[in-house]
Motif scaffolding. Structure first.
Motif, PDB file in Angstrom:
ATOM      1  N   VAL A   1     -13.026  24.658 -39.434  1.00  0.00           N
ATOM      2  CA  VAL A   1     -13.847  25.851 -39.204  1.00  0.00           C
ATOM      3  C   VAL A   1     -13.150  27.081 -39.786  1.00  0.00           C
ATOM      4  CG1 VAL A   1     -14.851  27.367 -37.445  1.00  0.00           C
ATOM      5  CG2 VAL A   1     -14.997  24.879 -37.171  1.00  0.00           C
ATOM      6  N   ALA A   2     -11.853  27.210 -39.517  1.00  0.00           N
ATOM      7  CA  ALA A   2     -11.094  28.365 -40.013  1.00  0.00           C
ATOM      8  C   ALA A   2     -11.087  28.390 -41.540  1.00  0.00           C
ATOM      9  CB  ALA A   2      -9.675  28.337 -39.465  1.00  0.00           C
ATOM     10  N   ARG A   3     -10.912  27.250 -42.161  1.00  0.00           N
ATOM     11  CA  ARG A   3     -10.881  27.185 -43.630  1.00  0.00           C
ATOM     12  C   ARG A   3     -12.242  27.501 -44.240  1.00  0.00           C
ATOM     13  NH1 ARG A   3      -7.103  21.978 -43.196  1.00  0.00           N
ATOM     14  NH2 ARG A   3      -5.146  23.100 -42.937  1.00  0.00           N
ATOM     15  N   ALA A   4     -13.295  27.313 -43.462  1.00  0.00           N
ATOM     16  CA  ALA A   4     -14.645  27.662 -43.924  1.00  0.00           C
ATOM     17  C   ALA A   4     -14.923  29.152 -43.731  1.00  0.00           C
ATOM     18  CB  ALA A   4     -15.695  26.825 -43.183  1.00  0.00           C
ATOM     19  N   GLY A   5     -14.020  29.849 -43.035  1.00  0.00           N
ATOM     20  CA  GLY A   5     -14.162  31.291 -42.862  1.00  0.00           C
ATOM     21  C   GLY A   5     -14.597  31.734 -41.486  1.00  0.00           C
ATOM     22  N   GLY A   6     -14.679  30.809 -40.541  1.00  0.00           N
ATOM     23  CA  GLY A   6     -15.120  31.159 -39.195  1.00  0.00           C
ATOM     24  C   GLY A   6     -14.052  30.935 -38.147  1.00  0.00           C
ATOM     25  N   TYR A   7     -14.451  31.091 -36.924  1.00  0.00           N
ATOM     26  CA  TYR A   7     -13.576  30.746 -35.811  1.00  0.00           C
ATOM     27  C   TYR A   7     -14.406  30.095 -34.718  1.00  0.00           C
ATOM     28  CZ  TYR A   7     -15.058  35.058 -33.370  1.00  0.00           C
ATOM     29  OH  TYR A   7     -15.777  36.053 -32.750  1.00  0.00           O
ATOM     30  N   CYS A   8     -13.729  29.428 -33.797  1.00  0.00           N
ATOM     31  CA  CYS A   8     -14.397  28.728 -32.700  1.00  0.00           C
ATOM     32  C   CYS A   8     -14.304  29.562 -31.430  1.00  0.00           C
ATOM     33  CB  CYS A   8     -13.747  27.372 -32.446  1.00  0.00           C
ATOM     34  SG  CYS A   8     -13.900  26.208 -33.808  1.00  0.00           S
ATOM     35  N   ALA A   9     -15.346  29.458 -30.628  1.00  0.00           N
ATOM     36  CA  ALA A   9     -15.378  30.103 -29.310  1.00  0.00           C
ATOM     37  C   ALA A   9     -16.078  29.166 -28.349  1.00  0.00           C
ATOM     38  CB  ALA A   9     -16.115  31.440 -29.388  1.00  0.00           C
ATOM     39  N   THR A  10     -15.767  29.305 -27.070  1.00  0.00           N
ATOM     40  CA  THR A  10     -16.417  28.489 -26.040  1.00  0.00           C
ATOM     41  C   THR A  10     -17.169  29.385 -25.060  1.00  0.00           C
ATOM     42  OG1 THR A  10     -14.681  28.515 -24.339  1.00  0.00           O
ATOM     43  CG2 THR A  10     -14.430  26.912 -26.149  1.00  0.00           C
ATOM     44  N   THR A  11     -18.022  28.763 -24.278  1.00  0.00           N
ATOM     45  CA  THR A  11     -18.773  29.501 -23.263  1.00  0.00           C
ATOM     46  C   THR A  11     -17.897  29.870 -22.068  1.00  0.00           C
ATOM     47  OG1 THR A  11     -19.536  27.460 -22.204  1.00  0.00           O
ATOM     48  CG2 THR A  11     -20.964  28.411 -23.901  1.00  0.00           C
ATOM     49  N   PHE A  12     -16.621  29.510 -22.128  1.00  0.00           N
ATOM     50  CA  PHE A  12     -15.669  29.880 -21.088  1.00  0.00           C
ATOM     51  C   PHE A  12     -14.800  31.057 -21.535  1.00  0.00           C
ATOM     52  CE2 PHE A  12     -16.857  25.550 -20.160  1.00  0.00           C
ATOM     53  CZ  PHE A  12     -17.045  25.568 -18.783  1.00  0.00           C
ATOM     54  N   ASN A  13     -15.336  31.848 -22.499  1.00  0.00           N
ATOM     55  CA  ASN A  13     -14.641  33.029 -23.018  1.00  0.00           C
ATOM     56  C   ASN A  13     -13.320  32.712 -23.704  1.00  0.00           C
ATOM     57  OD1 ASN A  13     -16.611  34.928 -22.231  1.00  0.00           O
ATOM     58  ND2 ASN A  13     -15.818  34.883 -20.140  1.00  0.00           N
ATOM     59  N   GLU A  14     -13.232  31.523 -24.305  1.00  0.00           N
ATOM     60  CA  GLU A  14     -12.044  31.149 -25.057  1.00  0.00           C
ATOM     61  C   GLU A  14     -12.379  31.269 -26.551  1.00  0.00           C
ATOM     62  OE1 GLU A  14     -10.389  27.572 -22.297  1.00  0.00           O
ATOM     63  OE2 GLU A  14     -12.326  27.317 -23.279  1.00  0.00           O
TER      64      GLU A  14
ATOM     65  N   ILE B   1     -19.249  32.265 -36.197  1.00  0.00           N
ATOM     66  CA  ILE B   1     -18.620  31.624 -35.049  1.00  0.00           C
ATOM     67  C   ILE B   1     -19.210  30.236 -34.851  1.00  0.00           C
ATOM     68  CG2 ILE B   1     -18.230  31.738 -32.552  1.00  0.00           C
ATOM     69  CD1 ILE B   1     -18.777  34.806 -32.816  1.00  0.00           C
ATOM     70  N   CYS B   2     -18.337  29.254 -34.674  1.00  0.00           N
ATOM     71  CA  CYS B   2     -18.765  27.917 -34.239  1.00  0.00           C
ATOM     72  C   CYS B   2     -18.647  27.933 -32.710  1.00  0.00           C
ATOM     73  CB  CYS B   2     -17.868  26.845 -34.848  1.00  0.00           C
ATOM     74  SG  CYS B   2     -18.298  25.173 -34.329  1.00  0.00           S
ATOM     75  N   LEU B   3     -19.783  27.975 -32.039  1.00  0.00           N
ATOM     76  CA  LEU B   3     -19.802  28.092 -30.578  1.00  0.00           C
ATOM     77  C   LEU B   3     -19.937  26.722 -29.935  1.00  0.00           C
ATOM     78  CD1 LEU B   3     -19.829  29.911 -28.066  1.00  0.00           C
ATOM     79  CD2 LEU B   3     -22.318  30.106 -28.358  1.00  0.00           C
ATOM     80  N   LEU B   4     -19.055  26.468 -28.985  1.00  0.00           N
ATOM     81  CA  LEU B   4     -19.001  25.197 -28.256  1.00  0.00           C
ATOM     82  C   LEU B   4     -19.106  25.472 -26.767  1.00  0.00           C
ATOM     83  CD1 LEU B   4     -15.658  24.462 -29.994  1.00  0.00           C
ATOM     84  CD2 LEU B   4     -17.754  23.250 -30.614  1.00  0.00           C
ATOM     85  N   HIS B   5     -19.627  24.507 -26.039  1.00  0.00           N
ATOM     86  CA  HIS B   5     -19.613  24.657 -24.588  1.00  0.00           C
ATOM     87  C   HIS B   5     -18.165  24.720 -24.100  1.00  0.00           C
ATOM     88  CE1 HIS B   5     -20.534  24.233 -20.394  1.00  0.00           C
ATOM     89  NE2 HIS B   5     -19.779  23.158 -20.328  1.00  0.00           N
ATOM     90  N   SER B   6     -17.349  23.783 -24.566  1.00  0.00           N
ATOM     91  CA  SER B   6     -15.931  23.734 -24.210  1.00  0.00           C
ATOM     92  C   SER B   6     -15.169  23.111 -25.371  1.00  0.00           C
ATOM     93  CB  SER B   6     -15.719  22.907 -22.936  1.00  0.00           C
ATOM     94  OG  SER B   6     -16.046  21.548 -23.182  1.00  0.00           O
ATOM     95  N   TRP B   7     -13.842  23.219 -25.357  1.00  0.00           N
ATOM     96  CA  TRP B   7     -13.027  22.662 -26.436  1.00  0.00           C
ATOM     97  C   TRP B   7     -13.247  21.160 -26.590  1.00  0.00           C
ATOM     98  CZ3 TRP B   7     -11.934  26.119 -29.630  1.00  0.00           C
ATOM     99  CH2 TRP B   7     -11.427  27.367 -29.276  1.00  0.00           C
ATOM    100  N   GLY B   8     -13.519  20.477 -25.507  1.00  0.00           N
ATOM    101  CA  GLY B   8     -13.737  19.035 -25.546  1.00  0.00           C
ATOM    102  C   GLY B   8     -14.935  18.625 -26.378  1.00  0.00           C
ATOM    103  N   ARG B   9     -15.811  19.560 -26.680  1.00  0.00           N
ATOM    104  CA  ARG B   9     -16.981  19.226 -27.497  1.00  0.00           C
ATOM    105  C   ARG B   9     -16.587  19.007 -28.958  1.00  0.00           C
ATOM    106  NH1 ARG B   9     -18.156  16.754 -24.295  1.00  0.00           N
ATOM    107  NH2 ARG B   9     -19.797  16.023 -25.665  1.00  0.00           N
ATOM    108  N   LEU B  10     -15.423  19.496 -29.365  1.00  0.00           N
ATOM    109  CA  LEU B  10     -14.910  19.167 -30.697  1.00  0.00           C
ATOM    110  C   LEU B  10     -14.238  17.801 -30.679  1.00  0.00           C
ATOM    111  CD1 LEU B  10     -13.315  22.417 -32.196  1.00  0.00           C
ATOM    112  CD2 LEU B  10     -15.279  21.151 -33.047  1.00  0.00           C
ATOM    113  N   ALA B  11     -13.329  17.621 -29.731  1.00  0.00           N
ATOM    114  CA  ALA B  11     -12.624  16.351 -29.580  1.00  0.00           C
ATOM    115  C   ALA B  11     -11.858  16.368 -28.269  1.00  0.00           C
ATOM    116  CB  ALA B  11     -11.672  16.121 -30.742  1.00  0.00           C
ATOM    117  N   ALA B  12     -11.738  15.202 -27.654  1.00  0.00           N
ATOM    118  CA  ALA B  12     -10.978  15.101 -26.415  1.00  0.00           C
ATOM    119  C   ALA B  12      -9.477  15.185 -26.698  1.00  0.00           C
ATOM    120  CB  ALA B  12     -11.308  13.797 -25.694  1.00  0.00           C
ATOM    121  N   ASP B  13      -9.057  14.645 -27.829  1.00  0.00           N
ATOM    122  CA  ASP B  13      -7.660  14.629 -28.224  1.00  0.00           C
ATOM    123  C   ASP B  13      -7.283  15.971 -28.857  1.00  0.00           C
ATOM    124  OD1 ASP B  13      -5.109  13.169 -28.970  1.00  0.00           O
ATOM    125  OD2 ASP B  13      -5.839  13.788 -30.967  1.00  0.00           O
TER     126      ASP B  13
END
Length: 122
Positions: free
Chosen positions: A98-111, A75-87
């Protein structure tokens, strides 16, 4: 037996101040601990790298994540989606990496984009 996910914390910080960055990283560590996830480490792109399409620290994170993906959930864990990019377009492009590397993203807001993994990995 359930395999504990391995978490890779990612953030970006374009400013010189690191107070909010430190709080976000700590928040990610606490979130992972509350779920009993194992944290590999954290990676932070800073300054101009935090705003660029090429992110050296994210790339380094993905190299390790890719190697671990065959062993356990990653899992690539982020505080929020904006930590990847605002756009949103850029954010999805990073989520695809991340998905192509075999993982998925999650945020501390249960997303999470776990359910969209197959579509993102195309």
């Amino acid at each position: 037996m359930t395999i504990t996910p391995l978490v890779f914390i990612y953030d970006r910080n374009a400013t010189r101040s690191s107070a909010y960055l430190d709080m976000r990283i700590e928040g990610c560590r606490n979130y992972a601990a509350s779920r009993k996830w194992t944290v590999a480490d954290h990676w932070v792109d800073r300054g101009d790298d935090a705003l660029a399409d090429t992110r050296p620290q994210l790339s380094a994170l993905l190299e390790i994540l890719r190697r671990e993906a065959g062993i356990r959930p990653v899992i690539c864990l982020l505080h929020s989606w904006g930590r990847l990019a605002a756009d949103p377009v850029h954010r999805i492009a990073f989520q695809q990496r991340v998905a192509r590397a075999g993982g998925y993203c999650a945020t501390t807001f249960n997303e999470s984009d776990e359910l969209a993994h197959e579509a993102l990995a195309l």
